[in-house]
Design a protein around this motif. Structure first.
Motif, mmCIF file in Angstrom:
data_model
loop_
_atom_site.group_PDB
_atom_site.id
_atom_site.type_symbol
_atom_site.label_atom_id
_atom_site.label_comp_id
_atom_site.label_asym_id
_atom_site.label_seq_id
_atom_site.Cartn_x
_atom_site.Cartn_y
_atom_site.Cartn_z
ATOM 1 N N GLU A 251 1.240 15.632 -4.380
ATOM 2 C CA GLU A 251 0.281 14.551 -4.640
ATOM 3 C C GLU A 251 -0.286 14.605 -6.055
ATOM 4 O OE1 GLU A 251 -2.896 12.440 -1.695
ATOM 5 O OE2 GLU A 251 -2.119 14.396 -1.080
ATOM 6 N N ALA A 289 3.565 13.665 3.846
ATOM 7 C CA ALA A 289 2.569 13.260 4.857
ATOM 8 C C ALA A 289 2.625 11.745 5.085
ATOM 9 C CB ALA A 289 1.177 13.673 4.389
ATOM 10 N N GLU A 290 2.307 11.370 6.332
ATOM 11 C CA GLU A 290 2.361 9.958 6.740
ATOM 12 C C GLU A 290 1.650 8.995 5.786
ATOM 13 O OE1 GLU A 290 3.737 8.223 9.279
ATOM 14 O OE2 GLU A 290 4.799 9.982 10.078
ATOM 15 N N GLU A 291 0.395 9.341 5.463
ATOM 16 C CA GLU A 291 -0.416 8.421 4.642
ATOM 17 C C GLU A 291 0.228 8.237 3.277
ATOM 18 O OE1 GLU A 291 -2.729 11.829 5.056
ATOM 19 O OE2 GLU A 291 -1.358 11.332 6.677
ATOM 20 N N LEU A 292 0.754 9.358 2.769
ATOM 21 C CA LEU A 292 1.373 9.314 1.447
ATOM 22 C C LEU A 292 2.641 8.448 1.489
ATOM 23 C CD1 LEU A 292 0.569 10.510 -1.217
ATOM 24 C CD2 LEU A 292 1.918 12.542 -0.711
ATOM 25 N N ALA A 294 3.188 6.012 3.466
ATOM 26 C CA ALA A 294 2.758 4.611 3.567
ATOM 27 C C ALA A 294 2.384 4.086 2.186
ATOM 28 C CB ALA A 294 1.583 4.495 4.532
ATOM 29 N N LYS A 295 1.736 4.944 1.411
ATOM 30 C CA LYS A 295 1.327 4.549 0.063
ATOM 31 C C LYS A 295 2.568 4.287 -0.820
ATOM 32 C CE LYS A 295 -1.202 6.894 -3.367
ATOM 33 N NZ LYS A 295 -2.018 8.082 -3.660
ATOM 34 N N TYR A 296 3.532 5.204 -0.751
ATOM 35 C CA TYR A 296 4.774 5.045 -1.536
ATOM 36 C C TYR A 296 5.503 3.769 -1.140
ATOM 37 C CZ TYR A 296 4.401 10.005 -2.839
ATOM 38 O OH TYR A 296 4.001 11.204 -3.306
ATOM 39 N N LYS A 298 4.382 1.079 -0.239
ATOM 40 C CA LYS A 298 3.764 -0.119 -0.809
ATOM 41 C C LYS A 298 3.850 -0.163 -2.332
ATOM 42 C CE LYS A 298 0.226 0.104 2.338
ATOM 43 N NZ LYS A 298 -1.188 0.408 2.341
#
Ligand code: GDP
Ligand code: MG
Length: 335
Positions: A251, A289-292, A294-296, A298
């Protein structure tokens, strides 16, 4: 630096068909003369340089290539059907040697160039051919001759179709081992601890393949001419589609930032490298990680949604190969 693909195969031209002994049988003719036909000629083996092909991968799976034999002759002086010629397609640049004495038999440098390599055997003669004033009823014929055969060594100097660009630990070696079907030989690289890693990838299309190469240390100091990096950059200047691999697990070092640095490094060596077709992927999807993730998903890198792959888990690997192949083909069409 040269990458070399090799294969060893056997080729056999077709045998000639045998001549036959036969006698004419006609109504009211008690004893017809000879009418045994000749055998057909055996098929020959040709090689043809095909610009569509990039590697010798196919020859690792199939080792023996035979042209068709000629058919035997028949009564009524019918010559047997000739065997079909066999045309073996190889990439432009393939050299063909006799494996037993290493003599160079062919160097196929031009697109579409075709050479006869093994000649089919002649057909045998039927008994009609032996008719003479002193022998009106010859009882002999000859057999077809065997076709020529060779054990061959094929050799091809490869260019990297796809060059991997990424920092150490981006997952370049892991990806190559995941997608490649064969490892070409690396010839005459200078004494160094940096050994290029490359592999031949089976394309989605049958009989098609392409070469992926990675040089450890391509980036660190490559533009100052250290290690193999410099030479490799020269090499990819001539050929490659660039595949950027960006580690997505850290990150603190987001892929978009990594991409900028890589681009700058390449550009400082040669601006033209930045004009090459390229594909940008984020690696190690399984460890992000899931959230990351999701961010990628987008985000945009290089103006596009980045593909997110995992060489370890096999995620999006067929899709990646298909996209690379598309770009490699487009690049070749322009050559
Ligand atoms: P290179 O230096 O770019 O050639 O990177 P490597 O292929 O050697 O990989 C560096 C490290 O990342 C190794 O420990 C690999 O096991 C790991 N790695 C590579 N690809 C993946 C992946 O898809 N998922 C995970 N979890 N780890 C990976
Ligand atoms: Mg590596």
């Amino acid at each position: 630096m040269q990458f070399i693909d090799e294969a060893r195969i056997r080729v056999e031209a077709g045998k000639g068909g045998d001549g036959v002994i036969s006698w004419r049988r006609e109504k009211y003719v008690p004893k017809g003369g000879p009418d045994g036909g000749n055998g057909g000629v055996g098929g020959s083996v040709y090689f043809e340089a095909d610009p569509q092909l990039s590697t010798l991968l196919d020859f690792r799976y199939k080792k023996k290539y035979e042209a068709e034999s000629g058919n035997a002759g028949a009564a009524s002086n019918c010559t047997g059907r000739s065997g079909e010629d066999l045309i073996i397609h190889v990439p432009v640049g393939t050299q063909i040697r006799d494996a037993t004495n290493k003599h160079l038999l062919a160097d196929l440098v031009e697109r579409g160039q075709r050479i006869l390599l093994a000649k089919g055997g002649r057909g045998g003669l039927g008994n009609n051919e032996f008719k003479s004033p002193t022998n009106q009823a010859p009882r002999f014929k000859t057999d077809g001759k065997p076709g020529e055969f060779y054990d061959l060594e094929l050799e091809l100097k490869l260019l990297a179709d796809v060059a991997l660009v990424g920092f150490p630990n981006a997952g370049k070696s892991t990806l190559i081992s995941r997608i490649s079907q064969a490892k070409p030989k690396i010839a005459d690289y200078p004494f160094t601890t940096l050994v290029p890693n490359l592999g031949i990838v089976q394309a989605p299309q049958e009989h098609q393949s392409f070469v992926v190469a990675d040089i450890p240390g391509l980036i660190e100091g490559a533009s100052e001419g250290r290690g193999l990096g410099h030479q490799f950059l020269k090499h990819i200047e001539r050929s490659a589609v660039l595949l950027f691999l960006l580690d997505g697990t850290d990150e603190q070092n987001p892929p978009a930032e990594i991409f900028k640095i890589l681009k700058k490094e390449l550009g400082s060596f040669n601006k033209e490298l930045l004009a090459k077709p390229r594909l940008v992927v984020i690696t190690k999807a399984d460890a992000i990680a899931e959230e990351l993730l999701a961010k990628y998903a987008k985000s945009k890198i290089d103006g596009k949604k980045p593909m997110i792959i995992s060489a370890v888990a096999g995620e999006k690997i067929p899709e990646l190969i298909a996209l690379l192949w598309e770009k490699v083909q487009a690049m070749k069409a322009d050559l």
